[in-house]
Each structure stands twice: as structure tokens, then as C-alpha cells.
Design a protein around this motif. Structure first.
Motif, PDB file in Angstrom:
ATOM      1  N   LEU A  21       0.900  -1.285  -0.106  1.00 12.79           N
ATOM      2  CA  LEU A  21      -0.112  -0.065   0.004  1.00 12.79           C
ATOM      3  C   LEU A  21       0.752   1.231  -0.011  1.00 12.79           C
ATOM      4  CD1 LEU A  21      -2.662  -0.923   2.668  1.00 12.79           C
ATOM      5  CD2 LEU A  21      -3.123  -0.531   0.028  1.00 12.79           C
ATOM      6  N   ALA A  22       1.952   1.373   0.745  1.00 14.50           N
ATOM      7  CA  ALA A  22       2.870   2.469   0.830  1.00 14.50           C
ATOM      8  C   ALA A  22       3.552   2.663  -0.560  1.00 14.50           C
ATOM      9  CB  ALA A  22       3.870   2.235   1.895  1.00 14.50           C
ATOM     10  N   ASP A  23       4.067   1.462  -1.332  1.00 16.93           N
ATOM     11  CA  ASP A  23       4.423   1.804  -2.604  1.00 16.93           C
ATOM     12  C   ASP A  23       3.479   2.144  -3.461  1.00 16.93           C
ATOM     13  OD1 ASP A  23       6.826   0.711  -1.373  1.00 16.93           O
ATOM     14  OD2 ASP A  23       7.014  -1.276  -2.373  1.00 16.93           O
ATOM     15  N   GLY A  24       2.378   1.480  -3.283  1.00 16.16           N
ATOM     16  CA  GLY A  24       1.341   2.270  -4.438  1.00 16.16           C
ATOM     17  C   GLY A  24       0.859   3.581  -4.248  1.00 16.16           C
ATOM     18  N   SER A  25       0.864   3.956  -2.885  1.00 14.76           N
ATOM     19  CA  SER A  25       0.614   5.411  -2.690  1.00 14.76           C
ATOM     20  C   SER A  25       1.630   6.298  -3.203  1.00 14.76           C
ATOM     21  CB  SER A  25       0.371   5.534  -1.069  1.00 14.76           C
ATOM     22  OG  SER A  25      -0.719   4.794  -0.581  1.00 14.76           O
ATOM     23  N   HIS A  26       2.959   5.810  -3.244  1.00 13.89           N
ATOM     24  CA  HIS A  26       3.843   6.733  -3.520  1.00 13.89           C
ATOM     25  C   HIS A  26       3.916   7.055  -5.029  1.00 13.89           C
ATOM     26  CE1 HIS A  26       8.023   7.848  -4.712  1.00 13.89           C
ATOM     27  NE2 HIS A  26       8.133   8.350  -3.549  1.00 13.89           N
ATOM     28  N   LEU A  28       1.055   6.427  -6.878  1.00  8.83           N
ATOM     29  CA  LEU A  28      -0.062   7.358  -7.300  1.00  8.83           C
ATOM     30  C   LEU A  28       0.213   8.556  -7.186  1.00  8.83           C
ATOM     31  CD1 LEU A  28      -3.323   5.573  -5.782  1.00  8.83           C
ATOM     32  CD2 LEU A  28      -2.638   5.808  -8.025  1.00  8.83           C
ATOM     33  N   TYR A  29       0.908   9.060  -6.191  1.00  7.81           N
ATOM     34  CA  TYR A  29       1.146  10.512  -5.675  1.00  7.81           C
ATOM     35  C   TYR A  29       1.857  11.045  -6.849  1.00  7.81           C
ATOM     36  CZ  TYR A  29       3.372  14.688  -3.888  1.00  7.81           C
ATOM     37  OH  TYR A  29       3.671  16.007  -3.556  1.00  7.81           O
ATOM     38  N   ASP A  30       2.980  10.187  -7.317  1.00  9.17           N
ATOM     39  CA  ASP A  30       3.822  10.748  -8.460  1.00  9.17           C
ATOM     40  C   ASP A  30       3.228  10.849  -9.864  1.00  9.17           C
ATOM     41  OD1 ASP A  30       6.344  10.758  -6.703  1.00  9.17           O
ATOM     42  OD2 ASP A  30       6.974   9.011  -7.345  1.00  9.17           O
ATOM     43  N   ARG A  31       2.349   9.999 -10.151  1.00 10.08           N
ATOM     44  CA  ARG A  31       1.421  10.046 -11.252  1.00 10.08           C
ATOM     45  C   ARG A  31       0.541  11.237 -11.233  1.00 10.08           C
ATOM     46  NH1 ARG A  31      -0.629   3.811 -11.804  1.00 10.08           N
ATOM     47  NH2 ARG A  31       1.555   2.672 -12.445  1.00 10.08           N
ATOM     48  N   LEU A  32      -0.102  11.522 -10.087  1.00  5.84           N
ATOM     49  CA  LEU A  32      -0.966  12.530  -9.957  1.00  5.84           C
ATOM     50  C   LEU A  32      -0.231  13.742  -9.986  1.00  5.84           C
ATOM     51  CD1 LEU A  32      -4.042  13.438  -9.446  1.00  5.84           C
ATOM     52  CD2 LEU A  32      -3.506  13.198  -7.043  1.00  5.84           C
ATOM     53  N   ALA A  33       0.815  13.885  -9.464  1.00  6.33           N
ATOM     54  CA  ALA A  33       1.626  15.268  -9.520  1.00  6.33           C
ATOM     55  C   ALA A  33       2.126  15.455 -10.869  1.00  6.33           C
ATOM     56  CB  ALA A  33       2.587  15.090  -8.522  1.00  6.33           C
ATOM     57  N   ALA A  34       2.684  14.423 -11.453  1.00  2.00           N
ATOM     58  CA  ALA A  34       3.043  14.675 -12.708  1.00  2.00           C
ATOM     59  C   ALA A  34       2.091  15.070 -13.868  1.00  2.00           C
ATOM     60  CB  ALA A  34       3.745  13.304 -13.308  1.00  2.00           C
ATOM     61  N   GLY A  35       0.802  14.306 -13.781  1.00  4.66           N
ATOM     62  CA  GLY A  35      -0.297  14.700 -14.700  1.00  4.66           C
ATOM     63  C   GLY A  35      -0.978  16.062 -14.505  1.00  4.66           C
ATOM     64  N   LEU A  36      -1.062  16.534 -13.126  1.00  5.11           N
ATOM     65  CA  LEU A  36      -1.508  17.667 -12.869  1.00  5.11           C
ATOM     66  C   LEU A  36      -0.512  18.807 -13.216  1.00  5.11           C
ATOM     67  CD1 LEU A  36      -3.416  17.397  -9.412  1.00  5.11           C
ATOM     68  CD2 LEU A  36      -4.383  17.423 -11.528  1.00  5.11           C
ATOM     69  N   GLY A  87     -11.172   4.732   0.733  1.00  5.26           N
ATOM     70  CA  GLY A  87     -11.248   3.442   0.400  1.00  5.26           C
ATOM     71  C   GLY A  87     -10.806   3.277  -1.145  1.00  5.26           C
ATOM     72  N   ALA A  88     -11.064   4.140  -1.989  1.00  7.47           N
ATOM     73  CA  ALA A  88     -10.791   4.358  -3.476  1.00  7.47           C
ATOM     74  C   ALA A  88      -9.247   4.569  -3.374  1.00  7.47           C
ATOM     75  CB  ALA A  88     -11.488   5.439  -4.130  1.00  7.47           C
ATOM     76  N   TRP A  89      -9.034   5.451  -2.602  1.00 10.77           N
ATOM     77  CA  TRP A  89      -7.363   5.560  -2.884  1.00 10.77           C
ATOM     78  C   TRP A  89      -6.827   4.154  -2.400  1.00 10.77           C
ATOM     79  CZ3 TRP A  89      -4.168   9.425  -4.449  1.00 10.77           C
ATOM     80  CH2 TRP A  89      -2.608   9.192  -4.136  1.00 10.77           C
ATOM     81  N   ALA A  90      -6.952   3.379  -1.481  1.00  7.56           N
ATOM     82  CA  ALA A  90      -6.300   2.306  -0.998  1.00  7.56           C
ATOM     83  C   ALA A  90      -6.479   1.208  -2.201  1.00  7.56           C
ATOM     84  CB  ALA A  90      -6.984   1.992   0.239  1.00  7.56           C
ATOM     85  N   ARG A  95      -3.634  -1.734  -6.380  1.00  9.02           N
ATOM     86  CA  ARG A  95      -3.513  -2.009  -8.004  1.00  9.02           C
ATOM     87  C   ARG A  95      -2.363  -1.309  -8.521  1.00  9.02           C
ATOM     88  NH1 ARG A  95      -9.674  -1.131  -9.891  1.00  9.02           N
ATOM     89  NH2 ARG A  95     -10.618  -3.163  -8.997  1.00  9.02           N
ATOM     90  N   ALA A  96      -1.759  -0.241  -8.202  1.00  8.03           N
ATOM     91  CA  ALA A  96      -0.882   0.347  -8.535  1.00  8.03           C
ATOM     92  C   ALA A  96       0.507  -0.369  -8.187  1.00  8.03           C
ATOM     93  CB  ALA A  96      -0.612   1.975  -8.159  1.00  8.03           C
ATOM     94  N   ALA A  97       0.686  -0.945  -7.091  1.00  3.90           N
ATOM     95  CA  ALA A  97       1.891  -1.810  -6.672  1.00  3.90           C
ATOM     96  C   ALA A  97       1.908  -2.990  -7.306  1.00  3.90           C
ATOM     97  CB  ALA A  97       1.913  -1.470  -5.057  1.00  3.90           C
ATOM     98  N   ALA A  98       0.856  -3.479  -7.927  1.00  4.57           N
ATOM     99  CA  ALA A  98       0.931  -5.022  -8.430  1.00  4.57           C
ATOM    100  C   ALA A  98       1.936  -5.102  -9.245  1.00  4.57           C
ATOM    101  CB  ALA A  98      -0.647  -5.299  -8.692  1.00  4.57           C
ATOM    102  N   PRO A  99       2.729  -6.172  -9.356  1.00  6.32           N
ATOM    103  CA  PRO A  99       3.768  -6.652 -10.045  1.00  6.32           C
ATOM    104  C   PRO A  99       3.342  -6.695 -11.467  1.00  6.32           C
ATOM    105  CG  PRO A  99       3.353  -8.612  -8.812  1.00  6.32           C
ATOM    106  CD  PRO A  99       2.495  -7.396  -8.247  1.00  6.32           C
ATOM    107  N   ASP A 100       4.160  -6.367 -12.704  1.00  4.17           N
ATOM    108  CA  ASP A 100       3.660  -6.394 -13.855  1.00  4.17           C
ATOM    109  C   ASP A 100       3.379  -8.234 -14.360  1.00  4.17           C
ATOM    110  OD1 ASP A 100       3.653  -3.826 -14.176  1.00  4.17           O
ATOM    111  OD2 ASP A 100       5.786  -3.736 -14.898  1.00  4.17           O
ATOM    112  N   GLU A 101       4.165  -8.739 -13.759  1.00  3.82           N
ATOM    113  CA  GLU A 101       4.297 -10.148 -14.114  1.00  3.82           C
ATOM    114  C   GLU A 101       5.131 -11.091 -12.963  1.00  3.82           C
ATOM    115  OE1 GLU A 101       8.085 -10.435 -17.265  1.00  3.82           O
ATOM    116  OE2 GLU A 101       6.268 -10.603 -18.107  1.00  3.82           O
ATOM    117  N   GLU A 102       4.685 -12.042 -12.634  1.00  4.63           N
ATOM    118  CA  GLU A 102       5.530 -13.003 -12.006  1.00  4.63           C
ATOM    119  C   GLU A 102       6.870 -13.169 -12.488  1.00  4.63           C
ATOM    120  OE1 GLU A 102       4.732 -13.756  -8.835  1.00  4.63           O
ATOM    121  OE2 GLU A 102       2.773 -12.570  -8.905  1.00  4.63           O
ATOM    122  N   PRO A 103       8.015 -13.078 -11.674  1.00  3.02           N
ATOM    123  CA  PRO A 103       9.320 -13.570 -12.048  1.00  3.02           C
ATOM    124  C   PRO A 103       9.542 -15.349 -12.535  1.00  3.02           C
ATOM    125  CG  PRO A 103       9.474 -13.287 -10.045  1.00  3.02           C
ATOM    126  CD  PRO A 103       7.969 -12.760 -10.231  1.00  3.02           C
TER     127      PRO A 103
END
Length: 209
Positions: A21-26, A28-36, A87-90, A95-103
Motif C-alpha cells: 500500500l505504501a509503494d502504491g500510494s507513492h 499514485l502520488y507521483d502519477r497525480l503530481a506529474a499529470g496535474l 477506500g478508493a485511494w487504498a 493495484r498500482a503496486a501490483a507486479p507486472d508479471e511474476e518472475p
């Protein structure tokens, strides 16, 4: 071997839901800040000069402030809105922190020992390789070293820091190199927590063997 190092460090940390959750929040914040920031900057008119060229970004910034104030007023009037937003942010952070694929490990590349100390030894060996004979190294340099070898794709310095700290490797927040203080790892800390005799040889030596 370098692939095994990155995968071992990554797998070791993904066991914690809170860390995800911490990684995903980080992220999301970067994406939101860059987008805005990009959206506000796009309002500038190249065909105008002076203050008129800056009216677009100013109007967009004013609109964002108005929306933020409206959200604040809505939360004050109906506190349950904050629970929905949290809840929406969590959910989005998870989802944002989910791995792209399993190694996928090649059987020939799988370590013989499944010791829990293996990821730590691998990470310490990697750090010693990047440190060489220097007293310290910035995490940005370690990350660049990984990405040069095709590992750590999409990682940020904060991701690498979280992974190292989860393995018990000390990260100093103020390592000063070339006049720039930032997060890094000191050779003295590695020697104190992981004496050379207790860690594996460097990845270069293993590959050469």
C-alpha cells in the motif's frame, strides 16, 4: 546472477500488504503530481507573450484550487465522503503496486540453497560490487547499476530503499557525495552488520566462475 539478485530482493519485500500500500500510494502520488503539472503547463499559449501567455496556466491552477476547496467543504459537510475517498485511494494504491508479471526462474539459474539469508547475501554482494573501495554510495547509483543490467525496471529510489530496509540493510538518509546529501549506503555500516566473511562473493565473481 544479477537477475537472481533483483528477483530475490523483490520477492522478499512483496510479502507485506502494508508495504505494498505504501509503494502504491507513492506511485499514485507521483502519477497525480506529474499529470496535474503537465495539465497546468499545457495551458500556456506559445502564440502570446507576457502575462497573457501565462493566463492559461493561472486559470487552470485556479480551477484546481476551487475543486480542492469544494472537496474540502464536501468532506466537512459529509464526513463519510472521506471514508469513500480513502477506500478508493487504498484500492488504487493496491493495484498500482501490483507486479507486472511474476518472475519466471530458469531451473538452471535457481540457487541450490533456499536459505532465508540468501536474498540478504545477494543484496549485500551487489552493494559491495557497486561500492568497490569507496566509503559510500548513493541509492540512485545502485538503482542505475541494476537498470543497466536490465533489472529494477520501473523502480524508483524509494522502491529500492524500501526493499533494502526490509532485508535489514541500513540506509543512511544523508550520505554526502560530491557535495550532494541524499539516501545511500555506507561501507562501514555494511561491514558492521554484515562482516565480509559472512557474505557471498560478488555477482561478477560468481558469473565469472
Amino acid at each position: 546472477m544479477k537477475r537472481r539478485l533483483a528477483v530475490a530482493v523483490d520477492v522478499a519485500v512483496r510479502r507485506g500488504a502494508a508495504q505494498r500500500l505504501a509503494d502504491g500510494s507513492h506511485t499514485l502520488y507521483d502519477r497525480l503530481a506529474a499529470g496535474l503539472t503537465a495539465w497546468v503547463s499545457a495551458g500556456r499559449r506559445d502564440d502570446l507573450t507576457g502575462y497573457r501567455a501565462a493566463l492559461g496556466p493561472l486559470l487552470r491552477l485556479a480551477l484546481l484550487c476551487t475543486l480542492a476547496y469544494g472537496a474540502y467543504r464536501a468532506a466537512r459537510a459529509a464526513p463519510w465522503v472521506m471514508w469513500l475517498a480513502a477506500g478508493a485511494w487504498a484500492l488504487a494504491a493496491w493495484r498500482a503496486a501490483a507486479p507486472d508479471e511474476e518472475p519466471v526462474e530458469d531451473p538452471a539459474d535457481t540457487p541450490n540453497e533456499a536459505s532465508p539469508e540468501a536474498p540478504v547475501k545477494a543484496a549485500v554482494a551487489l552493494l559491495r560490487e557497486v561500492l568497490r573501495d569507496r566509503p559510500a554510495v548513493h541509492l540512485s547509483e545502485v538503482l542505475a547499476h541494476l537498470q543497466e543490467h536490465g533489472q529494477g525496471k520501473g523502480w524508483k529510489v524509494a522502491d529500492l530503499r524500501a526493499r533494502l530496509e526490509a532485508l535489514g540493510i541500513p540506509v543512511d538518509p544523508k550520505v554526502k557525495l560530491r557535495g550532494v546529501p541524499t539516501r545511500g549506503v555506507r561501507a562501514a555500516d555494511l561491514d558492521r552488520h554484515f562482516p565480509t566473511g559472512e557474505t557471498s562473493s560478488s555477482p561478477t565473481q560468481v558469473d565469472a566462475a
